[in-house]
Write an enzyme that holds these catalytic residues in place. Structure first.
Site, PDB file in Angstrom:
ATOM      1  N   ASP A  89       0.852  -1.176   0.000  1.00 25.81           N
ATOM      2  CA  ASP A  89       0.000   0.000   0.000  1.00 25.81           C
ATOM      3  C   ASP A  89       0.895   1.235   0.000  1.00 25.81           C
ATOM      4  O   ASP A  89       2.014   1.197   0.519  1.00 25.81           O
ATOM      5  CB  ASP A  89      -0.916   0.025   1.219  1.00 25.81           C
ATOM      6  CG  ASP A  89      -2.047   1.036   1.058  1.00 25.81           C
ATOM      7  OD1 ASP A  89      -3.042   0.699   0.386  1.00 25.81           O
ATOM      8  OD2 ASP A  89      -1.922   2.161   1.576  1.00 25.81           O
ATOM      9  N   GLN A  90       0.394   2.304  -0.582  1.00 22.57           N
ATOM     10  CA  GLN A  90       1.188   3.534  -0.660  1.00 22.57           C
ATOM     11  C   GLN A  90       0.360   4.725  -0.218  1.00 22.57           C
ATOM     12  O   GLN A  90      -0.790   4.885  -0.636  1.00 22.57           O
ATOM     13  CB  GLN A  90       1.690   3.753  -2.089  1.00 22.57           C
ATOM     14  CG  GLN A  90       2.648   4.928  -2.233  1.00 22.57           C
ATOM     15  CD  GLN A  90       3.118   5.104  -3.665  1.00 22.57           C
ATOM     16  OE1 GLN A  90       2.392   5.620  -4.507  1.00 22.57           O
ATOM     17  NE2 GLN A  90       4.329   4.660  -3.957  1.00 22.57           N
TER      18      GLN A  90
END
Length: 203
Positions: free
Chosen positions: A73-74
């Protein structure tokens, strides 16, 4: 007796992560994770990215026992404020105007699990945008339409022209999947891309 390689799964709906993982030439499947991505009260961007990466990997691992599952995830931030995906031209235009001349910090979290063991990391990338004119912003958005990208700039393609500098220990982290960190993590689970790549093509 031939031992079959363990199934590798990417827990993601991102085409960018799928393309990046393909670089390692490992056979893998893609399974969309069913995870609520709502931030928790007081949660920092780094903590949010790590929590979601872990949640994605664990959710898919639970449904696919024995597989090695990758979650990522970013979260992008400017001065500590999260930056989302713009979704359309107008929002992207406003976003790039606000980021002109500023530094954006990308937290790209990575998690790998086999349902028993878990490894995770947060890879930080710092991008400083050039001073951007309205004409440059409009030209870029019309050329690339980066509306599904936090920060409204695809650094892997024309968006690199918007940057003054990029600092990271893992150059693919900014695109969404830090392959240097991932290679090390997969080795912990007995899956070395250099020795396993010949077992089949990514699918």
């Amino acid at each position: 007796m031939t031992i079959s390689p363990r199934r590798l799964i990417l827990a993601s709906t991102s085409k960018y992560r799928r393309e990046l993982l393909s670089r390692l030439r490992l056979p893998f499947d893609v399974v969309p994770p069913q995870v609520d991505e709502t931030p928790e009260p007081g949660e920092t961007p780094a903590d949010l990215a790590v929590r979601l990466a872990l949640a994605k990997a664990k959710a898919v691992a639970t449904a696919h026992p024995g597989a090695i599952v990758i979650g990522s995830d970013q979260v992008a931030t400017a001065d500590g404020t999260p930056i989302g995906k713009p979704g359309d031209f107008a929002r992207a235009q406003r976003q790039l105007r606000s980021l002109s001349g500023r530094e954006v910090e990308f937290h790209t979290a990575l998690a790998v699990t086999d349902g028993q063991r878990v490894a995770h990391a947060d890879i930080v990338t710092r991008c400083r945008f050039r001073e951007l004119s309205d004409a440059a912003i409009e030209a870029y958005l019309l050329a690339e339409s980066p509306y599904d990208t936090a920060g409204s700039a695809k650094a892997e393609s024309l968006g690199i022209a918007l940057m003054e500098s990029i600092q990271s220990d893992d150059p693919t982290a900014i695109i969404g999947l830090p392959l240097i960190a991932l290679t090390s993590m997969l080795a912990l689970f007995g899956l070395d891309p250099l020795t396993a790549a010949g077992s089949g093509a990514a699918r």
